[in-house]
Design a protein around this motif. Structure first.
Motif, PDB file in Angstrom:
ATOM      1  N   HIS A  26       0.828  -1.201   0.000  1.00  0.00           N
ATOM      2  CA  HIS A  26       0.000   0.000   0.000  1.00  0.00           C
ATOM      3  C   HIS A  26       0.870   1.261   0.000  1.00  0.00           C
ATOM      4  N   VAL A 140      -4.743   7.141   4.913  1.00  0.00           N
ATOM      5  CA  VAL A 140      -5.719   6.073   5.145  1.00  0.00           C
ATOM      6  C   VAL A 140      -7.101   6.666   5.413  1.00  0.00           C
ATOM      7  N   HIS A 143      -8.469   7.835   1.928  1.00  0.00           N
ATOM      8  CA  HIS A 143      -8.835   6.700   1.067  1.00  0.00           C
ATOM      9  C   HIS A 143     -10.079   5.982   1.592  1.00  0.00           C
ATOM     10  N   THR A 144     -10.172   5.854   2.905  1.00  0.00           N
ATOM     11  CA  THR A 144     -11.333   5.175   3.492  1.00  0.00           C
ATOM     12  C   THR A 144     -12.603   5.979   3.261  1.00  0.00           C
ATOM     13  N   GLU A 147     -13.708   5.563  -0.322  1.00  0.00           N
ATOM     14  CA  GLU A 147     -14.331   4.256  -0.548  1.00  0.00           C
ATOM     15  C   GLU A 147     -15.719   4.204   0.084  1.00  0.00           C
ATOM     16  N   LEU A 200     -13.593  -1.752   0.760  1.00  0.00           N
ATOM     17  CA  LEU A 200     -13.685  -1.631   2.210  1.00  0.00           C
ATOM     18  C   LEU A 200     -12.826  -2.672   2.916  1.00  0.00           C
ATOM     19  N   ALA A 203      -9.498  -1.216   2.949  1.00  0.00           N
ATOM     20  CA  ALA A 203      -9.447  -0.148   3.954  1.00  0.00           C
ATOM     21  C   ALA A 203      -9.299  -0.736   5.348  1.00  0.00           C
ATOM     22  N   ARG A 204      -9.981  -1.838   5.609  1.00  0.00           N
ATOM     23  CA  ARG A 204      -9.868  -2.497   6.912  1.00  0.00           C
ATOM     24  C   ARG A 204      -8.434  -3.001   7.146  1.00  0.00           C
ATOM     25  N   ARG A 206      -5.726  -1.759   5.788  1.00  0.00           N
ATOM     26  CA  ARG A 206      -4.848  -0.604   5.968  1.00  0.00           C
ATOM     27  C   ARG A 206      -4.956  -0.063   7.388  1.00  0.00           C
ATOM     28  N   ALA A 207      -6.154  -0.081   7.927  1.00  0.00           N
ATOM     29  CA  ALA A 207      -6.333   0.341   9.316  1.00  0.00           C
ATOM     30  C   ALA A 207      -5.607  -0.605  10.259  1.00  0.00           C
ATOM     31  N   LEU A 214     -11.591  -1.034  11.562  1.00  0.00           N
ATOM     32  CA  LEU A 214     -12.674  -0.499  10.745  1.00  0.00           C
ATOM     33  C   LEU A 214     -13.871  -1.419  10.916  1.00  0.00           C
ATOM     34  N   MET A 228     -13.910   4.075  11.685  1.00  0.00           N
ATOM     35  CA  MET A 228     -12.488   3.742  11.634  1.00  0.00           C
ATOM     36  C   MET A 228     -11.783   4.428  12.793  1.00  0.00           C
TER      37      MET A 228
END
Length: 237
Positions: A26, A140, A143-144, A147, A200, A203-204, A206-207, A214, A228
């Motif tokens: 990422h 992050v 981007h989240t 999305e 998503l 995104a989860r 990345r968190a 997330l 998040m």
């Protein structure tokens, strides 16, 4: 206290390795997108600006023949369309507002533009000051939110969206609420599942790479609530 079984230990190590690899991918992806956006701006953007200026000067010197003027006007229109397409490509690759104006402005303008584009009531509650978090957290968060808004447009059938960002001493929290069809509807039933919407899910991940979480839940009055939470490093900023 019993020690974990060898296979469980190996699975845990493999999961940690995959998470670290995904986080590295990422980061590399973000850097590459930012680099491509800057190249489009610095190289192609500069050339298009120069062409626009030269065409304007040429039109002033051209004979006032309708056929020539119409052709020149058509060329100018096409050129302006290319300029706008280049600008949109830059924005999709990388939001420069994040770099130059900060994550607070980038988040706020994203919500405002979303509401105007999709004719949805979009409210945004942000801290008074710039978020006190590392650049990686800002990326992050942005981007989240992108999305989440894409999913609302595609699945929720919502008419109102609320975006709330809380910044405290230990963590940053992003909350996105909508008044749409909710998680129980067939079009949105897979939003919270690991194999559902890949945006998503990414995104989860990345968190998780930043030590955060997330989650998706049904709203108290319908719709969906995305939350998040990103903990701040001890030495943040």
């Amino acid at each position: 206290m019993s020690l974990p079984a060898p296979q469980e230990h190996q699975d845990a190590l493999r999961s940690a390795d995959l998470s670290e690899l995904l986080g590295h991918v990422h980061t590399c992806w973000d850097n590459e997108r930012r680099s491509l956006s800057r190249q489009l701006h610095d190289s192609l953007g500069s050339s298009l600006t120069a062409l626009t200026m030269h065409l304007g000067l040429l039109m002033q010197k051209m004979p006032q023949e309708p056929a020539l003027q119409d052709r020149a006007a058509h060329m100018k229109q096409l050129l302006m369309q290319i300029v706008e397409t280049n600008r949109q490509m830059q924005l999709k690759l990388w939001n420069d507002k994040l770099e130059f104006l900060g994550v607070r402005v980038a988040l706020g303008e994203l919500v405002e533009q979303f509401g105007e584009q999709h004719k949805i009531v979009a409210r945004c509650s942000l801290p008074d000051d710039e978020l006190d978090c590392p650049r990686s957290h800002g990326i992050v968060l942005l981007h989240t939110l992108e999305e989440a808004l894409r999913n609302i447009t595609a699945h929720a059938k919502a008419t109102e969206v609320d975006v709330i960002v809380d910044d405290n001493e230990d963590e940053v929290m992003l909350t996105v609420k909508d008044n749409g069809v909710g998680l129980g509807a067939p079009t949105a039933a897979t939003l919270g599942q690991a194999g559902g919407k890949y945006g998503l899910r990414m995104a989860r991940e990345r968190a998780a790479y930043l030590g955060g979480t997330l989650t998706l839940a049904a709203g108290a009055e319908g719709g969906v609530v995305l939350t998040m939470i990103l903990p701040k490093p001890v030495n943040a900023l």
